[in-house]
Design a protein around this motif. Structure first.
Motif, PDB file in Angstrom:
ATOM      1  N   VAL A  30       0.774  -1.175  -0.154  1.00  0.00           N
ATOM      2  CA  VAL A  30       0.239  -0.016  -0.084  1.00  0.00           C
ATOM      3  C   VAL A  30       0.898   1.256   0.066  1.00  0.00           C
ATOM      4  N   VAL A  31       1.973   1.255   0.801  1.00  0.00           N
ATOM      5  CA  VAL A  31       2.792   2.293   0.786  1.00  0.00           C
ATOM      6  C   VAL A  31       3.634   2.602  -0.561  1.00  0.00           C
ATOM      7  N   ALA A  32       4.019   1.393  -1.315  1.00  0.00           N
ATOM      8  CA  ALA A  32       4.667   1.463  -2.573  1.00  0.00           C
ATOM      9  C   ALA A  32       3.634   2.194  -3.532  1.00  0.00           C
ATOM     10  N   GLY A  33       2.310   1.907  -3.326  1.00  0.00           N
ATOM     11  CA  GLY A  33       1.299   2.196  -3.961  1.00  0.00           C
ATOM     12  C   GLY A  33       0.955   3.763  -4.082  1.00  0.00           C
ATOM     13  N   LEU A  34       1.070   4.229  -2.707  1.00  0.00           N
ATOM     14  CA  LEU A  34       0.908   5.704  -2.391  1.00  0.00           C
ATOM     15  C   LEU A  34       2.178   6.383  -2.880  1.00  0.00           C
ATOM     16  N   LEU A  35       3.414   5.878  -2.770  1.00  0.00           N
ATOM     17  CA  LEU A  35       4.583   6.555  -3.429  1.00  0.00           C
ATOM     18  C   LEU A  35       4.509   6.701  -4.829  1.00  0.00           C
ATOM     19  N   ALA A  36       3.788   5.593  -5.459  1.00  0.00           N
ATOM     20  CA  ALA A  36       3.791   5.626  -6.964  1.00  0.00           C
ATOM     21  C   ALA A  36       2.609   6.685  -7.537  1.00  0.00           C
ATOM     22  N   THR A  37       1.647   6.957  -6.557  1.00  0.00           N
ATOM     23  CA  THR A  37       0.793   8.087  -6.813  1.00  0.00           C
ATOM     24  C   THR A  37       1.326   9.459  -6.778  1.00  0.00           C
ATOM     25  N   VAL A  38       2.014   9.499  -5.818  1.00  0.00           N
ATOM     26  CA  VAL A  38       3.137  10.744  -5.955  1.00  0.00           C
ATOM     27  C   VAL A  38       3.746  10.996  -6.899  1.00  0.00           C
ATOM     28  N   ALA A  39       4.480  10.015  -7.392  1.00  0.00           N
ATOM     29  CA  ALA A  39       5.238  10.141  -8.599  1.00  0.00           C
ATOM     30  C   ALA A  39       4.736  10.317  -9.757  1.00  0.00           C
ATOM     31  N   ALA A  40       3.428   9.846  -9.936  1.00  0.00           N
ATOM     32  CA  ALA A  40       2.579  10.040 -11.137  1.00  0.00           C
ATOM     33  C   ALA A  40       1.728  11.170 -11.135  1.00  0.00           C
ATOM     34  N   TRP A  41       1.701  12.088 -10.139  1.00  0.00           N
ATOM     35  CA  TRP A  41       0.874  13.182 -10.112  1.00  0.00           C
ATOM     36  C   TRP A  41       1.222  14.372 -10.987  1.00  0.00           C
ATOM     37  N   PRO A  42       2.391  14.664 -11.330  1.00  0.00           N
ATOM     38  CA  PRO A  42       2.762  15.778 -12.277  1.00  0.00           C
ATOM     39  C   PRO A  42       2.440  15.192 -13.708  1.00  0.00           C
ATOM     40  N   ILE A  43       2.137  13.941 -14.020  1.00  0.00           N
ATOM     41  CA  ILE A  43       1.652  13.495 -15.469  1.00  0.00           C
ATOM     42  C   ILE A  43       0.210  14.068 -15.494  1.00  0.00           C
ATOM     43  N   PRO A 133       0.079  18.995 -18.181  1.00  0.00           N
ATOM     44  CA  PRO A 133      -0.282  17.675 -17.504  1.00  0.00           C
ATOM     45  C   PRO A 133      -1.569  17.262 -18.586  1.00  0.00           C
ATOM     46  N   LEU A 134      -1.692  15.817 -18.400  1.00  0.00           N
ATOM     47  CA  LEU A 134      -2.854  15.343 -19.225  1.00  0.00           C
ATOM     48  C   LEU A 134      -4.189  15.234 -18.705  1.00  0.00           C
ATOM     49  N   LEU A 181       7.828   8.459 -12.479  1.00  0.00           N
ATOM     50  CA  LEU A 181       9.466   9.235 -13.027  1.00  0.00           C
ATOM     51  C   LEU A 181       9.831   9.130 -14.519  1.00  0.00           C
ATOM     52  N   ALA A 182       9.485   8.111 -15.196  1.00  0.00           N
ATOM     53  CA  ALA A 182      10.103   7.763 -16.438  1.00  0.00           C
ATOM     54  C   ALA A 182       9.185   8.488 -17.306  1.00  0.00           C
ATOM     55  N   PHE A 183       7.870   8.314 -17.142  1.00  0.00           N
ATOM     56  CA  PHE A 183       7.008   9.178 -18.235  1.00  0.00           C
ATOM     57  C   PHE A 183       6.431  10.434 -17.644  1.00  0.00           C
ATOM     58  N   GLY A 184       7.066  10.994 -16.837  1.00  0.00           N
ATOM     59  CA  GLY A 184       6.646  12.227 -16.487  1.00  0.00           C
ATOM     60  C   GLY A 184       7.928  13.341 -17.276  1.00  0.00           C
ATOM     61  N   SER A 185       7.824  14.384 -16.710  1.00  0.00           N
ATOM     62  CA  SER A 185       8.873  15.445 -17.262  1.00  0.00           C
ATOM     63  C   SER A 185      10.127  15.279 -16.926  1.00  0.00           C
ATOM     64  N   SER A 186      11.376  15.787 -17.583  1.00  0.00           N
ATOM     65  CA  SER A 186      12.420  15.696 -17.175  1.00  0.00           C
ATOM     66  C   SER A 186      12.817  16.781 -16.235  1.00  0.00           C
ATOM     67  N   ALA A 187      11.959  17.657 -16.231  1.00  0.00           N
ATOM     68  CA  ALA A 187      12.159  18.806 -15.140  1.00  0.00           C
ATOM     69  C   ALA A 187      11.495  18.430 -13.517  1.00  0.00           C
ATOM     70  N   VAL A 188      12.497  18.624 -12.772  1.00  0.00           N
ATOM     71  CA  VAL A 188      12.293  18.267 -11.344  1.00  0.00           C
ATOM     72  C   VAL A 188      11.327  19.205 -10.522  1.00  0.00           C
ATOM     73  N   SER A 189      10.822  18.786  -9.511  1.00  0.00           N
ATOM     74  CA  SER A 189      10.059  19.913  -8.865  1.00  0.00           C
ATOM     75  C   SER A 189      10.702  20.991  -8.160  1.00  0.00           C
ATOM     76  N   ALA A 190       9.971  22.066  -7.887  1.00  0.00           N
ATOM     77  CA  ALA A 190      10.389  23.113  -7.460  1.00  0.00           C
ATOM     78  C   ALA A 190      10.767  22.901  -6.011  1.00  0.00           C
ATOM     79  N   PRO A 191      11.927  23.672  -5.836  1.00  0.00           N
ATOM     80  CA  PRO A 191      12.328  23.482  -4.244  1.00  0.00           C
ATOM     81  C   PRO A 191      11.517  24.137  -3.391  1.00  0.00           C
TER      82      PRO A 191
END
Length: 842
Positions: A30-43, A133-134, A181-191
């Motif tokens: 479940v924690v891995a799924g939540l982290l995957a959601t955070v990673a995919a949010w910018p997409i 974003p899509l 991380l792979a299908f998102g943008s190459s730009a990282v999130s703002a500090p």
């Protein structure tokens, strides 16, 4: 009494421990799924993505529980799990990932299920090629649902029940986060500022460190529970069990805490540092139509071909609908200049322009223009004519609509549209066919009106090296204008006023069409095509020389000298802008009736012909606003070029057909590629058929040489090896070398499959007298008290030469060739220590 009661409780405690480890594993999933959601949010940037993640996780856990409850095992169980996953996906994909399909009834729902099934294969490409974003557009959420559902099922099946392979769930958890991380943008999130500390790339840091800490925590707790169960089993027959002393327990717990602390420190220190010093790349950076663009010449190079007799009146585009507010149709926006051509900046050493796919669902705002375009016989290619403010991708119709929809891409700055769909022939076979639009293609566009933009002041630093453009720099110095917006516009006005429009190098049938379009008073003067640095420098040389020779009191008509057309003058304006500190680019396209009138250029009404093709310059006016600047030179006053030592006439007149030759650039700078240019006699000396035969013969010979190169290297290696052995200055080394040469000879002829440690054994296994004789000679040379003489070394090599001649003489030609080209002697060190030996094939 306590002993039996303790034994009765042990199965319950073991079962409780197993359930506890399974719960720990599911918690990690479940924690891995939540982290995957955070990673995919910018997409996606939509709350729907959270719903997709939650439903995918819950459905996956439900399938895991179902699999655990199944009464049967083996292949039938796995078949049931796969079937349950497929059914769950088909039931959930429409209401969760494609909500737009629920509004049209059962038929739309069926189409949604079909899109969900197709999205398993093609949805990944859609995610990579649409602009972020899509949101919830079409079926873009399908890949995310698939990742969450399948990832949860696979990871859950690994951790329930807990077994030796359960730690592999960590790889599945990392893979789920890797989607975002792979299908998102190459730009990282703002500090993010935490007090006085700036945390760079917080989203990436959370995903990386959180995933590592969650995995370590689960694995450590799982290991502790496993150890406790092992200790219980080990003490199952005893009444009492000694407890763990304080120091070992403290040491083990301290080690676990240290591992977690190291993971936190490593993630918090290394990840931000890496984010700051390493350029991050994503998959969408590689999914670009760069290959097609690199294979396509810049359209500005073929600008003049639109004005030839065959194409000037051909319809390029037909327009239907209301174009109010739209001043220009853009064919291509060229932002990079390498001294040879203006092109789309996709080179590795330039800041590349990214291309994405646009959503096709457009919401028309008040004031937007909507009209249809049809491609005529005069145009084909990857460049899609479109206005600047496209609201969405064009709505293509016709037989090629699906291919054109899939191939349409728009640059990230909304300046250029291309289509990479193959242009198929009548049979429908694409093969190596060209790409893009073709005659008969139709599409509808919705675009925002072109706004009025004011030109701001240039930057303080020139974007052009003055030493590389001495003629341009010299002309700018003669004008004495300041580096301001007003100074730039004055320079553009002088350039256009002192230029003279000409689309060809020769006055003939090819030039009759555009000459007639300029009016009866036009006097033809030839000009070269091309827009390289040499061509533009020649243009400014003409202007500067004329101004110096005419003197400071000369009229504007006396300063007319530069001859060319939009291809040269648009580039010249762009370079002037860069010399003053502006960013600039060149645009190729058509003017619509709403655009300012430019003498010498037709405006499109219902049809855009070749005569309406034009080029203009766009200059950055600040705040990402690009201001169009027309660059077409005048055509009413022909130049009267002054030669060195001549005086300007007191009352200059415009000749009807002046024969004064234009000052040509040096031959090395001439870039004329007009169809009317004189052919090269030397090139015509070789007939085309002979030239083609020579070319293909040369290519065939090169291919044969490449194919024979490995064999040539093999023969050379063997020859050098034998020469080195035979010519060694030490007689003892030469004798040993003779034995090595003989063994290699047997290996190549197929007599030796494995070399024995003792030379005599190798000789007996081969069964040839020469081998036994040379083995005895070599043993004496190596082990005798006196070193061998040169005559003994020569005798050893003579024995090798006789044996080689005898083997070759007794074998057929095919066998002799096979032995010479054999790799066996080069690889005999890799053979087994002992093997059977066989006679050579005859």
């Amino acid at each position: 009494m306590s002993g039996p009661r303790r034994r009765a409780d042990r199965p319950a405690r073991a079962s409780d421990a197993g359930a506890f480890r399974a719960a720990l594993g599911l918690g990690y999933v479940v924690v891995a799924g939540l982290l995957a959601t955070v990673a995919a949010w910018p997409i996606y940037g939509s709350a729907r993505a959270i719903l997709v993640a939650a439903v995918g996780i819950l459905a996956g856990l439900g399938i895991v529980a179902l699999a655990r409850a199944l009464p049967f095992r083996g292949p039938l169980r796995w078949l049931a799990i796969v079937g349950a996953t497929v059914v769950a996906y088909l039931l959930l994909v429409v209401p969760v990932a494609i909500p737009s399909a629920m509004a049209g009834g059962p038929q739309a729902w069926g189409r949604g299920i079909r899109d969900g099934a197709v999205g398993i294969v093609v949805g990944w490409k859609q995610v990579l090629t649409l602009s972020l974003p899509l949101g919830e557009y079409q079926a873009v959420l399908v890949p995310f649902l698939l990742v969450m559902l399948v990832g949860t099922v696979v990871a859950g099946l690994l951790v329930v029940p807990d077994r030796r392979t359960s730690p592999l769930a960590v790889l599945v958890g990392f893979a789920m986060s890797g989607f975002g991380l792979a299908f998102g943008s190459s730009a990282v999130s703002a500090p993010v500022l935490l007090g006085s500390i700036s945390v760079p790339a917080p989203r990436e840091l959370l995903v990386a460190v959180g995933g590592l800490v969650a995995a370590l925590a689960w694995l450590l707790l799982r290991a502790r529970t496993t150890r406790s169960m092992a200790l219980r089993r080990a003490t199952a027959g005893t009444v009492q069990r000694a407890g763990l002393s304080g120091w070992p327990a403290f040491r083990r717990r301290s080690l676990a805490g240290l591992l977690v602390a190291v993971a936190l420190v490593a993630g918090a220190v290394v990840a931000p540092a890496a984010a700051g010093i390493v350029d991050r790349s994503a998959l969408r950076d590689a999914v670009q139509p760069e290959v097609v663009l690199r294979q396509t010449p810049t359209p500005l190079a073929s600008y003049r071909s639109a004005f030839t007799a065959e194409r000037i009146d051909e319809p390029w585009l037909s327009i239907e609908g209301d174009t109010a507010g739209i001043e220009r149709l853009r064919l291509a926006t060229l932002d990079a200049y390498d001294g040879e051509t203006f092109h789309v900046g996709i080179d590795e050493d330039e800041e590349a322009v990214r291309f994405n796919r646009l959503p096709r669902a457009a919401v028309r705002a008040p004031g937007d223009a909507a009209f249809e375009l049809r491609v005529g016989d005069g145009y084909s290619g990857i460049w899609v004519p479109a206005p600047l403010g496209l609201r969405a991708a064009p709505d293509f119709t016709g037989a090629r609509a699906a291919a054109l929809d899939d191939g349409f891409h728009r640059s990230a700055d909304d300046a250029t549209s291309i289509d990479t769909a193959e242009i198929t022939d009548a049979s429908g076979a694409g093969g190596g066919a060209p790409r893009g639009l073709a005659s008969g293609d139709e599409y509808a566009v919705i675009a925002a009106p072109d706004g009025t933009r004011e030109l701001g002041e240039p930057g303080g630093t020139a974007l052009l090296d003055p030493e590389e453009y001495p003629a341009l720099t010299g002309w700018l110095d003669l004008q004495g204008q300041s580096a301001t917006a007003a100074g730039f516009l004055e320079l553009v006005d002088r350039l256009r006023t002192r230029g003279y429009l000409s689309h060809a190098t020769a006055d003939g049938p090819d030039a009759a069409g555009w000459i007639a379009g300029l009016g009866s008073g036009y006097a033809f003067l030839p000009s070269y095509s091309g827009h390289s640095k040499a061509r533009i420098e020649a243009l400014f040389t003409q202007l500067a020389d004329q101004q110096r020779l005419a003197g400071p009191e000369a009229s504007d008509a006396a300063l007319v000298a530069g001859i060319g057309d939009d291809e040269q003058f648009a580039v010249a304006v762009a370079l002037i802008a860069r010399a003053l500190g502006y960013e600039s680019r060149v645009v190729l396209g058509f003017r619509l009736p709403g655009a300012p009138e430019v003498p010498g250029v037709d405006a499109c009404t219902d049809v855009c012909t070749g005569a309406a093709l034009t080029a203009w310059t766009e200059v950055s006016g600040g705040a990402d606003a690009w201001v169009p600047v027309d660059a077409t030179p005048q055509h009413e006053v022909a130049p009267s070029l002054i030669q060195e030592g001549e005086q300007l006439p007191e009352h200059p007149t415009t000749p009807e057909r002046p024969d004064a030759p234009v000052v040509e650039p040096p031959s090395a700078q001439s870039e004329s590629n007009d169809a009317a240019a004189a052919p090269d006699d030397s090139a015509a000396a070789v007939p085309p058929a002979v030239a083609a035969w020579l070319r293909w013969t040369g290519l065939g010979a090169a291919a044969v040489l490449l194919a024979l190169l490995p064999l040539a290297v093999l023969l050379l290696a063997k020859s050098l090896r034998s020469r080195r052995r035979r010519r060694d200055p030490s007689p003892e080394v030469r004798v040993v070398g003779a034995w090595e040469e003989l063994v290699d000879l047997y290996a190549d002829h197929g007599l030796l499959e494995a070399e024995h440690v003792v030379r005599a054994d190798t000789a007996r296994a081969v069964g040839r007298p020469a081998a036994a004789t040379l083995a005895a000679l070599v043993d004496r040379a190596v082990f005798a008290g006196d070193p061998p003489t040169s005559s003994e070394a020569d005798a050893a090599w003579s024995l090798v030469d006789r044996e080689r001649d005898e083997l070759r003489g007794g074998a057929r030609a095919r066998r002799r060739l096979s032995a010479r080209l054999s790799f066996a002697s080069l690889a005999r060190s890799l053979r087994p220590a002992r093997a059977s030996l066989q006679e050579p094939a005859r």
